[in-house]
Motif scaffolding. Structure first.
Motif, PDB file in Angstrom:
ATOM      1  N   THR A   1       8.937 -11.022   1.033  1.00  0.00           N
ATOM      2  CA  THR A   1       7.695 -10.250   1.048  1.00  0.00           C
ATOM      3  C   THR A   1       7.542  -9.436  -0.238  1.00  0.00           C
ATOM      4  O   THR A   1       6.426  -9.217  -0.708  1.00  0.00           O
ATOM      5  CB  THR A   1       7.652  -9.297   2.258  1.00  0.00           C
ATOM      6  OG1 THR A   1       8.676  -8.300   2.142  1.00  0.00           O
ATOM      7  CG2 THR A   1       7.834 -10.060   3.552  1.00  0.00           C
TER       8      THR A   1
ATOM      9  N   ILE B   1       4.097  -7.446   7.201  1.00  0.00           N
ATOM     10  CA  ILE B   1       5.010  -7.229   6.071  1.00  0.00           C
ATOM     11  C   ILE B   1       5.995  -6.109   6.412  1.00  0.00           C
ATOM     12  O   ILE B   1       7.200  -6.224   6.144  1.00  0.00           O
ATOM     13  CB  ILE B   1       4.224  -6.896   4.788  1.00  0.00           C
ATOM     14  CG1 ILE B   1       3.382  -8.094   4.363  1.00  0.00           C
ATOM     15  CG2 ILE B   1       5.169  -6.477   3.666  1.00  0.00           C
ATOM     16  CD1 ILE B   1       2.470  -7.813   3.184  1.00  0.00           C
ATOM     17  N   THR B   2       5.494  -5.043   7.013  1.00  0.00           N
ATOM     18  CA  THR B   2       6.352  -3.924   7.398  1.00  0.00           C
ATOM     19  C   THR B   2       7.424  -4.359   8.390  1.00  0.00           C
ATOM     20  O   THR B   2       8.593  -3.971   8.277  1.00  0.00           O
ATOM     21  CB  THR B   2       5.507  -2.791   8.011  1.00  0.00           C
ATOM     22  OG1 THR B   2       4.538  -2.353   7.055  1.00  0.00           O
ATOM     23  CG2 THR B   2       6.382  -1.621   8.425  1.00  0.00           C
TER      24      THR B   2
ATOM     25  N   GLU C   1       1.428  -4.748  -1.552  1.00  0.00           N
ATOM     26  CA  GLU C   1       0.557  -4.821  -0.376  1.00  0.00           C
ATOM     27  C   GLU C   1       1.230  -4.194   0.829  1.00  0.00           C
ATOM     28  O   GLU C   1       2.456  -4.214   0.964  1.00  0.00           O
ATOM     29  CB  GLU C   1       0.188  -6.282  -0.078  1.00  0.00           C
ATOM     30  CG  GLU C   1      -0.675  -6.925  -1.165  1.00  0.00           C
ATOM     31  CD  GLU C   1      -1.149  -8.309  -0.773  1.00  0.00           C
ATOM     32  OE1 GLU C   1      -1.378  -8.523   0.427  1.00  0.00           O
ATOM     33  OE2 GLU C   1      -1.276  -9.168  -1.665  1.00  0.00           O
ATOM     34  N   SER C   2       0.415  -3.648   1.712  1.00  0.00           N
ATOM     35  CA  SER C   2       0.909  -3.031   2.938  1.00  0.00           C
ATOM     36  C   SER C   2       0.185  -3.653   4.127  1.00  0.00           C
ATOM     37  O   SER C   2      -1.043  -3.639   4.204  1.00  0.00           O
ATOM     38  CB  SER C   2       0.672  -1.518   2.910  1.00  0.00           C
ATOM     39  OG  SER C   2       1.093  -0.922   4.104  1.00  0.00           O
ATOM     40  N   HIS C   3       0.960  -4.231   5.014  1.00  0.00           N
ATOM     41  CA  HIS C   3       0.399  -4.870   6.197  1.00  0.00           C
ATOM     42  C   HIS C   3       1.433  -4.743   7.314  1.00  0.00           C
ATOM     43  O   HIS C   3       2.644  -4.683   7.066  1.00  0.00           O
ATOM     44  CB  HIS C   3       0.080  -6.339   5.924  1.00  0.00           C
ATOM     45  CG  HIS C   3      -0.671  -7.022   7.025  1.00  0.00           C
ATOM     46  ND1 HIS C   3      -0.045  -7.554   8.131  1.00  0.00           N
ATOM     47  CD2 HIS C   3      -1.999  -7.250   7.193  1.00  0.00           C
ATOM     48  CE1 HIS C   3      -0.957  -8.087   8.930  1.00  0.00           C
ATOM     49  NE2 HIS C   3      -2.147  -7.913   8.393  1.00  0.00           N
ATOM     50  N   PHE C   4       0.955  -4.715   8.546  1.00  0.00           N
ATOM     51  CA  PHE C   4       1.862  -4.543   9.687  1.00  0.00           C
ATOM     52  C   PHE C   4       2.939  -5.620   9.713  1.00  0.00           C
ATOM     53  O   PHE C   4       4.127  -5.324   9.933  1.00  0.00           O
ATOM     54  CB  PHE C   4       1.061  -4.567  10.995  1.00  0.00           C
ATOM     55  CG  PHE C   4       1.915  -4.456  12.218  1.00  0.00           C
ATOM     56  CD1 PHE C   4       2.501  -3.238  12.555  1.00  0.00           C
ATOM     57  CD2 PHE C   4       2.152  -5.563  13.020  1.00  0.00           C
ATOM     58  CE1 PHE C   4       3.311  -3.134  13.689  1.00  0.00           C
ATOM     59  CE2 PHE C   4       2.952  -5.458  14.158  1.00  0.00           C
ATOM     60  CZ  PHE C   4       3.527  -4.240  14.494  1.00  0.00           C
TER      61      PHE C   4
END
Length: 378
Positions: A29, A41-42, A36-39
């Motif tokens: 990732t 990815i988290t 980028e920040s996405h659920f």
């Protein structure tokens, strides 16, 4: 590469293979979506961090088991512990120093300079009590492991002459628990004396610092003691322990995600309690995996990944992923181009790790077992 699976515990190979695959997925990732920040990815990056904790508990379980076996065989002299350290160092140090040198070369090629404080990396003190430098960042966990395998044996050697009325196995357990308590108190002191401004600050100043994380290995030592001395209970309650471990893991992280708990908003929980609770939840899974001796599906593939996991851990990020990021602007890539560079990243990681294991790590391990080493060092 021929794989001898005769004397391996398949369940522990599953743990090791799972741990390194979680790390690789997390790093993927960072390659594809660096800003980028996405659920999703988290979640992937979160499980990548869990992969390292799995390594800690597994490593402590295995090495703690070796120490207990030595104690059972009355091998507790300074020479005996030196033999233990030499065998351990043959496993960890050659790969580490080779990859460290390669990192220095790559860093110089890109930046035309040598990172300040490079000498600390050769002594494993780059993150002993201060934040991990932004160089060869995966080495933070190796420092923790190296000091963990020094500390308890040294304390045992110091305590044995003054504790003749205490069984040595019980002394091993006592020393392990005392160190766990000491690290707990060190984190508590850190909480009172420092402010946590972000997850990154917490990760760099607590999660990746030797004096605050060395207990993660010792939870594995504690599990090794239970495995060795309480085998009947270990086997009888393996399913119950597994279920309790899963409940603790998912309930704790469920609350974290549902209520958006962060180190800066809940510093006491993250600094003092989160990491030991995580280690406990993982060690509760080990009664099931340690009894899973034979595999049916993908046995050779899982064993192969397990065998090269140390090489994979050392190579995949600083020597493969970061150079790819320096050479290519992945954020501008199309979907198919991102798939191609992801395939290349995984392929290169496995290929070079296979080479490192086959032509460097494995020959050194063979030499470790040679008559010469056994005569003069073991």
């Amino acid at each position: 590469m021929s794989i001898n699976v005769q004397h391996r515990i398949f369940g522990l190979d599953i743990v090791r293979a799972t741990a390194i695959l979680l790390v690789l997925c997390s790093h993927s990732t960072l390659l594809l979506f660096p800003n980028e920040s996405h659920f999703i990815i988290t979640i992937v990056q979160f499980f990548g961090a869990i992969g390292v904790d799995l390594f800690f508990v597994l490593s402590g379980f295995l090495i703690g088991g070796i120490i207990i076996k030595n104690i059972d065989n009355n091998k507790t002299t300074p020479r005996d512990f030196m033999q233990f350290w030499v065998r351990r160092w043959f496993k960890t140090l050659p790969n580490y120093f080779l990859v460290l040198l390669l990192n220095i070369i790559v860093f110089y090629l890109f930046n035309k300079e040598i990172i300040a404080g490079i000498g600390s990396f050769f002594l494993f003190i780059q993150n002993f009590k201060t934040a991990m430098p932004d160089f060869f960042t995966e080495s933070w966990s190796l420092s923790i492991e190296e000091f963990a395998y020094l500390l308890v044996p040294v304390l045992l050697l110091a305590a044995i002459p003054f504790s003749k009325s205490v069984a040595k196995n019980n002394l091993f357990l006592l020393v392990t628990l005392v160190v766990i308590l000491a690290v707990f108190l060190a984190r508590l002191l850190f909480y009172f004396e420092n402010d946590i401004s972000s997850y990154k600050t917490w990760s760099h100043q607590v999660r990746k610092v030797v004096v605050y994380r060395i207990d993660s290995i010792y939870y594995g030592f504690f599990a090794a003691y239970l495995f060795s001395k309480c085998r009947l209970l270990w086997n009888r309650y393996k399913t119950s322990a597994f279920i309790c471990g899963l409940i603790l893991f998912f309930v704790m992280h469920g609350f974290i995600f549902i209520f958006n708990c962060q180190p800066q908003t809940h510093p006491l929980f993250y600094t003092v309690f989160y990491l030991p609770l995580l280690s406990i939840s993982l060690l509760l899974l080990f009664p099931v995996f340690s009894n899973w001796e034979k595999g049916i599906v993908f046995k050779k593939q899982i064993t192969f990944i397990s065998l090269i996991s140390y090489a994979l851990y050392l190579l995949n990020y600083s020597l493969i992923l970061l150079p790819l990021q320096r050479i290519f602007n992945v954020e501008t890539f199309s979907g198919i181009e991102k798939v191609m560079i992801l395939v290349f990243y995984w392929g290169a990681s496995f290929f070079f790790s296979y080479l490192l294991y086959t032509y460097f790590e494995k020959p050194i391990m063979t030499f470790r077992n040679s008559r010469f080493i056994n005569k003069y060092f073991c």
